[in-house]
Motif scaffolding. Structure first.
Motif, PDB file in Angstrom:
ATOM      1  N   THR A  38      49.942  28.837  61.053  1.00 43.31           N
ATOM      2  CA  THR A  38      49.187  27.594  60.945  1.00 43.31           C
ATOM      3  C   THR A  38      49.928  26.399  61.519  1.00 43.31           C
ATOM      4  OG1 THR A  38      50.069  27.240  58.725  1.00 43.31           O
ATOM      5  CG2 THR A  38      47.951  28.377  58.888  1.00 43.31           C
ATOM      6  N   VAL A  39      51.220  26.533  61.862  1.00 45.39           N
ATOM      7  CA  VAL A  39      51.962  25.417  62.457  1.00 45.39           C
ATOM      8  C   VAL A  39      51.470  25.238  63.890  1.00 45.39           C
ATOM      9  CG1 VAL A  39      54.211  24.553  63.174  1.00 45.39           C
ATOM     10  CG2 VAL A  39      53.990  25.742  61.014  1.00 45.39           C
ATOM     11  N   THR A  40      50.966  24.035  64.187  1.00 48.59           N
ATOM     12  CA  THR A  40      50.425  23.731  65.503  1.00 48.59           C
ATOM     13  C   THR A  40      51.339  22.758  66.222  1.00 48.59           C
ATOM     14  OG1 THR A  40      48.211  23.953  64.580  1.00 48.59           O
ATOM     15  CG2 THR A  40      48.384  22.904  66.737  1.00 48.59           C
ATOM     16  N   PRO A  41      52.143  23.269  67.171  1.00 44.66           N
ATOM     17  CA  PRO A  41      52.997  22.364  67.925  1.00 44.66           C
ATOM     18  C   PRO A  41      52.146  21.353  68.694  1.00 44.66           C
ATOM     19  CG  PRO A  41      53.651  24.634  68.287  1.00 44.66           C
ATOM     20  CD  PRO A  41      52.339  24.659  67.571  1.00 44.66           C
ATOM     21  N   GLY A  42      52.695  20.182  68.916  1.00 44.65           N
ATOM     22  CA  GLY A  42      51.994  19.150  69.670  1.00 44.65           C
ATOM     23  C   GLY A  42      52.167  17.789  69.041  1.00 44.65           C
ATOM     24  N   LEU A  43      51.449  16.813  69.598  1.00 44.14           N
ATOM     25  CA  LEU A  43      51.514  15.433  69.124  1.00 44.14           C
ATOM     26  C   LEU A  43      50.582  15.237  67.930  1.00 44.14           C
ATOM     27  CD1 LEU A  43      51.473  13.553  72.542  1.00 44.14           C
ATOM     28  CD2 LEU A  43      53.436  14.023  71.079  1.00 44.14           C
ATOM     29  N   HIS A  44      51.054  14.455  66.974  1.00 44.97           N
ATOM     30  CA  HIS A  44      50.269  14.150  65.773  1.00 44.97           C
ATOM     31  C   HIS A  44      50.498  12.686  65.419  1.00 44.97           C
ATOM     32  CE1 HIS A  44      49.531  18.428  65.071  1.00 44.97           C
ATOM     33  NE2 HIS A  44      50.794  18.605  65.437  1.00 44.97           N
ATOM     34  N   ASP A  90      68.628   2.407  61.436  1.00 40.04           N
ATOM     35  CA  ASP A  90      68.606   2.183  59.986  1.00 40.04           C
ATOM     36  C   ASP A  90      67.262   2.531  59.344  1.00 40.04           C
ATOM     37  OD1 ASP A  90      67.142   0.068  61.022  1.00 40.04           O
ATOM     38  OD2 ASP A  90      68.076  -1.454  59.753  1.00 40.04           O
ATOM     39  N   GLN A  91      66.377   3.197  60.070  1.00 40.70           N
ATOM     40  CA  GLN A  91      65.068   3.550  59.535  1.00 40.70           C
ATOM     41  C   GLN A  91      64.954   5.046  59.232  1.00 40.70           C
ATOM     42  OE1 GLN A  91      62.724   1.525  62.707  1.00 40.70           O
ATOM     43  NE2 GLN A  91      61.738   0.494  60.977  1.00 40.70           N
ATOM     44  N   GLY A  92      66.032   5.638  58.786  1.00 41.86           N
ATOM     45  CA  GLY A  92      66.055   7.062  58.487  1.00 41.86           C
ATOM     46  C   GLY A  92      65.084   7.464  57.385  1.00 41.86           C
ATOM     47  N   ALA A  93      64.944   6.648  56.347  1.00 48.59           N
ATOM     48  CA  ALA A  93      64.029   6.988  55.247  1.00 48.59           C
ATOM     49  C   ALA A  93      62.581   6.995  55.741  1.00 48.59           C
ATOM     50  CB  ALA A  93      64.199   6.008  54.086  1.00 48.59           C
ATOM     51  N   LEU A  94      62.212   6.000  56.533  1.00 51.63           N
ATOM     52  CA  LEU A  94      60.875   5.949  57.118  1.00 51.63           C
ATOM     53  C   LEU A  94      60.666   7.152  58.042  1.00 51.63           C
ATOM     54  CD1 LEU A  94      58.182   4.454  57.716  1.00 51.63           C
ATOM     55  CD2 LEU A  94      59.414   3.268  59.552  1.00 51.63           C
ATOM     56  N   ALA A  95      61.678   7.467  58.829  1.00 53.89           N
ATOM     57  CA  ALA A  95      61.591   8.597  59.759  1.00 53.89           C
ATOM     58  C   ALA A  95      61.394   9.910  59.003  1.00 53.89           C
ATOM     59  CB  ALA A  95      62.850   8.668  60.617  1.00 53.89           C
ATOM     60  N   LYS A  96      62.063  10.070  57.877  1.00 52.11           N
ATOM     61  CA  LYS A  96      61.917  11.309  57.104  1.00 52.11           C
ATOM     62  C   LYS A  96      60.509  11.414  56.526  1.00 52.11           C
ATOM     63  CE  LYS A  96      64.361  14.353  54.016  1.00 52.11           C
ATOM     64  NZ  LYS A  96      65.627  14.603  53.357  1.00 52.11           N
ATOM     65  N   LYS A  97      59.960  10.305  56.048  1.00 50.05           N
ATOM     66  CA  LYS A  97      58.577  10.305  55.553  1.00 50.05           C
ATOM     67  C   LYS A  97      57.624  10.668  56.687  1.00 50.05           C
ATOM     68  CE  LYS A  97      59.091   6.700  52.030  1.00 50.05           C
ATOM     69  NZ  LYS A  97      58.658   5.330  51.672  1.00 50.05           N
ATOM     70  N   ALA A  98      57.886  10.106  57.875  1.00 47.91           N
ATOM     71  CA  ALA A  98      57.034  10.379  59.032  1.00 47.91           C
ATOM     72  C   ALA A  98      57.160  11.841  59.457  1.00 47.91           C
ATOM     73  CB  ALA A  98      57.406   9.458  60.188  1.00 47.91           C
ATOM     74  N   ALA A  99      58.366  12.395  59.400  1.00 45.45           N
ATOM     75  CA  ALA A  99      58.575  13.804  59.752  1.00 45.45           C
ATOM     76  C   ALA A  99      57.830  14.701  58.774  1.00 45.45           C
ATOM     77  CB  ALA A  99      60.066  14.131  59.763  1.00 45.45           C
ATOM     78  N   ARG A 100      57.870  14.350  57.498  1.00 48.51           N
ATOM     79  CA  ARG A 100      57.158  15.110  56.463  1.00 48.51           C
ATOM     80  C   ARG A 100      55.652  15.095  56.751  1.00 48.51           C
ATOM     81  NH1 ARG A 100      58.767  12.227  52.313  1.00 48.51           N
ATOM     82  NH2 ARG A 100      60.677  13.424  52.025  1.00 48.51           N
ATOM     83  N   ALA A 101      55.114  13.900  57.056  1.00 45.06           N
ATOM     84  CA  ALA A 101      53.674  13.766  57.343  1.00 45.06           C
ATOM     85  C   ALA A 101      53.297  14.486  58.636  1.00 45.06           C
ATOM     86  CB  ALA A 101      53.307  12.284  57.432  1.00 45.06           C
ATOM     87  N   THR A 102      54.171  14.431  59.641  1.00 52.81           N
ATOM     88  CA  THR A 102      53.912  15.101  60.921  1.00 52.81           C
ATOM     89  C   THR A 102      53.867  16.607  60.734  1.00 52.81           C
ATOM     90  OG1 THR A 102      54.936  13.317  62.184  1.00 52.81           O
ATOM     91  CG2 THR A 102      54.780  15.451  63.266  1.00 52.81           C
ATOM     92  N   CYS A 103      54.805  17.139  59.993  1.00 50.32           N
ATOM     93  CA  CYS A 103      54.842  18.582  59.742  1.00 50.32           C
ATOM     94  C   CYS A 103      53.581  19.025  58.987  1.00 50.32           C
ATOM     95  CB  CYS A 103      56.103  18.956  58.973  1.00 50.32           C
ATOM     96  SG  CYS A 103      56.297  20.731  58.701  1.00 50.32           S
ATOM     97  N   ALA A 104      53.173  18.232  58.004  1.00 52.57           N
ATOM     98  CA  ALA A 104      51.954  18.546  57.251  1.00 52.57           C
ATOM     99  C   ALA A 104      50.734  18.507  58.174  1.00 52.57           C
ATOM    100  CB  ALA A 104      51.786  17.582  56.083  1.00 52.57           C
ATOM    101  N   ALA A 105      50.679  17.516  59.075  1.00 49.59           N
ATOM    102  CA  ALA A 105      49.563  17.408  60.016  1.00 49.59           C
ATOM    103  C   ALA A 105      49.525  18.600  60.961  1.00 49.59           C
ATOM    104  CB  ALA A 105      49.674  16.109  60.814  1.00 49.59           C
ATOM    105  N   ALA A 106      50.684  19.197  61.221  1.00 54.13           N
ATOM    106  CA  ALA A 106      50.765  20.368  62.095  1.00 54.13           C
ATOM    107  C   ALA A 106      50.482  21.662  61.327  1.00 54.13           C
ATOM    108  CB  ALA A 106      52.146  20.440  62.750  1.00 54.13           C
TER     109      ALA A 106
END
Length: 131
Positions: A38-44, A90-106
């Motif tokens: 179910t993991v869909t590589p690509g832009l999200h 200095d936006q590592g926390a925001l980036a981690k939240k975004a990575a979590r959301a991106t992975c879920a979207a994929a």
């Protein structure tokens, strides 16, 4: 000074260091977890804290995850997140939240212990972060 002779070790005792070494080295091997279909590589495009973030899930290098005994290799898809103006170091926390959301979207599951890395191009990378 007294010198004592060291008794000869039995064959099982001599092989003990080899077994210990094999166990230690086996901990260094990359654990390849099969990726869910179910993991869909690509832009999200994702929204995090009211901010539009572009995420990308793609094949990438082996990543690292934090464990109680230090960093260990982790397999999986790489996640790259950025904004139109770029993210800052200095936006590592925001980036981690975004990575979590991106992975879920994929359609994948984010690996919470994956170590993120800042890219000077204004992006954060999480190698092995999505499986």
């Amino acid at each position: 000074m007294t010198v004592r002779a060291i008794p000869n070790m039995t064959a099982p005792a001599r092989s003990l260091p080899a077994v210990a070494l094999a166990l230690v080295l086996s901990g260094c091997a990359v654990i390849h977890t099969p990726l869910p279909e179910t993991v869909t590589p690509g832009l999200h495009q994702v929204q995090v804290d009211g901010q539009a973030i572009q995420g990308e899930v793609r094949p990438g290098p082996t990543g690292l995850q934090l464990t109680v005994v230090g960093a260990r290799p982790i397999g999986g898809q790489e996640i790259r997140v950025t904004t139109a103006g770029g993210l800052r170091n200095d936006q590592g926390a925001l980036a981690k939240k975004a990575a979590r959301a991106t992975c879920a979207a994929a359609g994948g599951q984010f690996r919470e212990k994956a170590i993120g890395k800042y890219d000077r191009a204004g992006a954060w990378l999480f190698a092995g972060g999505c499986a």
